[in-house]
Design a protein around this motif. Structure first.
Motif, PDB file in Angstrom:
ATOM      1  N   MET A 171       0.718  -0.951  -0.153  1.00 35.12           N
ATOM      2  CA  MET A 171      -0.149   0.038  -0.075  1.00 35.12           C
ATOM      3  C   MET A 171       1.279   1.270   0.084  1.00 35.12           C
ATOM      4  O   MET A 171       1.884   0.808   0.708  1.00 35.12           O
ATOM      5  CB  MET A 171      -0.545  -0.423   1.520  1.00 35.12           C
ATOM      6  CG  MET A 171      -2.083   1.098   1.355  1.00 35.12           C
ATOM      7  SD  MET A 171      -2.618   1.188   3.566  1.00 35.12           S
ATOM      8  CE  MET A 171      -4.229  -0.308   2.532  1.00 35.12           C
ATOM      9  N   ASP A 172       0.579   2.486  -0.917  1.00 25.96           N
ATOM     10  CA  ASP A 172       1.284   3.268  -0.726  1.00 25.96           C
ATOM     11  C   ASP A 172       1.315   4.241   0.014  1.00 25.96           C
ATOM     12  O   ASP A 172      -0.293   4.208   1.104  1.00 25.96           O
ATOM     13  CB  ASP A 172       0.931   4.406  -1.849  1.00 25.96           C
ATOM     14  CG  ASP A 172      -0.247   4.857  -2.506  1.00 25.96           C
ATOM     15  OD1 ASP A 172      -0.899   5.401  -1.287  1.00 25.96           O
ATOM     16  OD2 ASP A 172      -0.233   5.290  -3.298  1.00 25.96           O
ATOM     17  N   GLN A 173       1.606   5.142   0.260  1.00 22.04           N
ATOM     18  CA  GLN A 173       2.114   5.979   1.606  1.00 22.04           C
ATOM     19  C   GLN A 173       1.019   6.721   2.083  1.00 22.04           C
ATOM     20  O   GLN A 173       0.365   7.187   3.235  1.00 22.04           O
ATOM     21  CB  GLN A 173       3.426   6.620   1.343  1.00 22.04           C
ATOM     22  CG  GLN A 173       4.517   6.134   2.014  1.00 22.04           C
ATOM     23  CD  GLN A 173       5.792   7.588   2.504  1.00 22.04           C
ATOM     24  OE1 GLN A 173       5.706   8.187   1.518  1.00 22.04           O
ATOM     25  NE2 GLN A 173       6.496   6.816   3.304  1.00 22.04           N
ATOM     26  N   VAL A 174       0.311   7.653   1.195  1.00 21.94           N
ATOM     27  CA  VAL A 174      -0.822   8.376   0.728  1.00 21.94           C
ATOM     28  C   VAL A 174      -1.954   7.422   1.293  1.00 21.94           C
ATOM     29  O   VAL A 174      -2.633   8.217   1.734  1.00 21.94           O
ATOM     30  CB  VAL A 174      -0.635   9.188  -0.584  1.00 21.94           C
ATOM     31  CG1 VAL A 174      -2.385   9.716  -0.266  1.00 21.94           C
ATOM     32  CG2 VAL A 174       0.129   9.809  -0.765  1.00 21.94           C
ATOM     33  N   LYS A 175      -2.682   6.336   0.607  1.00 19.19           N
ATOM     34  CA  LYS A 175      -3.377   5.450   0.835  1.00 19.19           C
ATOM     35  C   LYS A 175      -3.049   5.015   1.714  1.00 19.19           C
ATOM     36  O   LYS A 175      -4.377   4.869   2.898  1.00 19.19           O
ATOM     37  CB  LYS A 175      -3.386   4.063  -0.172  1.00 19.19           C
ATOM     38  CG  LYS A 175      -3.450   4.303  -1.622  1.00 19.19           C
ATOM     39  CD  LYS A 175      -5.604   4.803  -1.428  1.00 19.19           C
ATOM     40  CE  LYS A 175      -5.512   5.962  -3.077  1.00 19.19           C
ATOM     41  NZ  LYS A 175      -6.175   5.715  -3.679  1.00 19.19           N
ATOM     42  N   LEU A 176      -1.743   4.330   2.447  1.00 21.48           N
ATOM     43  CA  LEU A 176      -2.495   4.019   4.169  1.00 21.48           C
ATOM     44  C   LEU A 176      -2.281   5.061   5.198  1.00 21.48           C
ATOM     45  O   LEU A 176      -3.320   4.951   6.019  1.00 21.48           O
ATOM     46  CB  LEU A 176      -0.701   4.221   4.801  1.00 21.48           C
ATOM     47  CG  LEU A 176      -0.679   3.007   5.747  1.00 21.48           C
ATOM     48  CD1 LEU A 176      -1.866   2.276   6.179  1.00 21.48           C
ATOM     49  CD2 LEU A 176       1.203   2.965   6.202  1.00 21.48           C
ATOM     50  N   LEU A 177      -2.034   6.573   5.107  1.00 23.89           N
ATOM     51  CA  LEU A 177      -2.091   7.006   5.954  1.00 23.89           C
ATOM     52  C   LEU A 177      -4.121   7.569   5.819  1.00 23.89           C
ATOM     53  O   LEU A 177      -4.062   7.735   6.737  1.00 23.89           O
ATOM     54  CB  LEU A 177      -1.362   8.852   5.161  1.00 23.89           C
ATOM     55  CG  LEU A 177      -1.841   9.916   5.620  1.00 23.89           C
ATOM     56  CD1 LEU A 177      -1.624   9.565   7.430  1.00 23.89           C
ATOM     57  CD2 LEU A 177      -1.045  11.945   5.752  1.00 23.89           C
ATOM     58  N   GLN A 178      -4.183   7.777   4.605  1.00 25.36           N
ATOM     59  CA  GLN A 178      -5.762   8.259   4.608  1.00 25.36           C
ATOM     60  C   GLN A 178      -6.174   7.508   5.130  1.00 25.36           C
ATOM     61  O   GLN A 178      -7.523   7.404   5.944  1.00 25.36           O
ATOM     62  CB  GLN A 178      -6.442   7.782   3.191  1.00 25.36           C
ATOM     63  CG  GLN A 178      -5.294   9.381   1.761  1.00 25.36           C
ATOM     64  CD  GLN A 178      -5.944   8.585   0.898  1.00 25.36           C
ATOM     65  OE1 GLN A 178      -6.058   7.342   0.289  1.00 25.36           O
ATOM     66  NE2 GLN A 178      -6.595  10.033   0.146  1.00 25.36           N
ATOM     67  N   GLU A 179      -6.051   5.926   5.374  1.00 25.76           N
ATOM     68  CA  GLU A 179      -6.894   4.938   6.380  1.00 25.76           C
ATOM     69  C   GLU A 179      -6.801   5.087   7.531  1.00 25.76           C
ATOM     70  O   GLU A 179      -7.634   4.833   8.303  1.00 25.76           O
ATOM     71  CB  GLU A 179      -6.455   3.233   5.359  1.00 25.76           C
ATOM     72  CG  GLU A 179      -6.276   1.544   6.116  1.00 25.76           C
ATOM     73  CD  GLU A 179      -5.584   0.433   6.336  1.00 25.76           C
ATOM     74  OE1 GLU A 179      -5.860   0.631   7.268  1.00 25.76           O
ATOM     75  OE2 GLU A 179      -5.887   0.580   5.125  1.00 25.76           O
ATOM     76  N   LYS A 180      -5.441   5.198   8.306  1.00 23.20           N
ATOM     77  CA  LYS A 180      -4.954   4.987   9.405  1.00 23.20           C
ATOM     78  C   LYS A 180      -6.244   6.437   9.935  1.00 23.20           C
ATOM     79  O   LYS A 180      -6.286   6.556  10.972  1.00 23.20           O
ATOM     80  CB  LYS A 180      -3.944   5.305   9.519  1.00 23.20           C
ATOM     81  CG  LYS A 180      -2.903   4.206   9.371  1.00 23.20           C
ATOM     82  CD  LYS A 180      -3.688   2.797   9.895  1.00 23.20           C
ATOM     83  CE  LYS A 180      -2.589   1.508   9.532  1.00 23.20           C
ATOM     84  NZ  LYS A 180      -3.545   0.622  10.644  1.00 23.20           N
ATOM     85  N   ALA A 181      -5.873   7.377   8.891  1.00 22.01           N
ATOM     86  CA  ALA A 181      -6.246   8.894   9.202  1.00 22.01           C
ATOM     87  C   ALA A 181      -7.915   8.699   9.937  1.00 22.01           C
ATOM     88  O   ALA A 181      -8.944   9.686  10.241  1.00 22.01           O
ATOM     89  CB  ALA A 181      -6.171   9.967   8.420  1.00 22.01           C
TER      90      ALA A 181
END
Length: 90
Positions: free
Chosen positions: A1-11
């Motif tokens: 998973m790319d960093q932006v998608k991971l951040l969106q999920e965690k956010a």
């Protein structure tokens, strides 16, 4: 998973838990207001890790009124790791 998608999920997870506490906790409501634009920017994909977590004190400092919420602290830690780019480091 790319960093932006991971951040969106965690956010999304962190944001949802913070919203629940904001219904009954004035400090959580205040912090949620401070972070609203950041959550919107993350959801749009405008935030690309690594980026400093300016709101960490509210969730990680023992002096913060929000420190007592373990699930919020854990969700914040995962969000913060994704925001600061630590989640993808080995």
């Amino acid at each position: 998973m790319d960093q932006v998608k991971l951040l969106q999920e965690k956010a999304r997870i962190f944001h949802g838990i913070l919203q629940q506490y904001a219904k009954k906790d004035d400090h959580a409501s205040m912090v949620l207001g401070f972070m609203a634009n950041l959550f919107d920017s993350i959801e749009r994909g405008d935030i690309v890790p690594p980026m400093h977590d300016d709101y960490r004190w509210h969730f990680a400092n023992t002096e913060s009124p929000l420190f007592k919420y373990d699930d919020l602290g854990e969700a914040h830690a995962q969000y913060s790791h994704a925001l600061e780019g630590w989640a993808n480091k080995s």
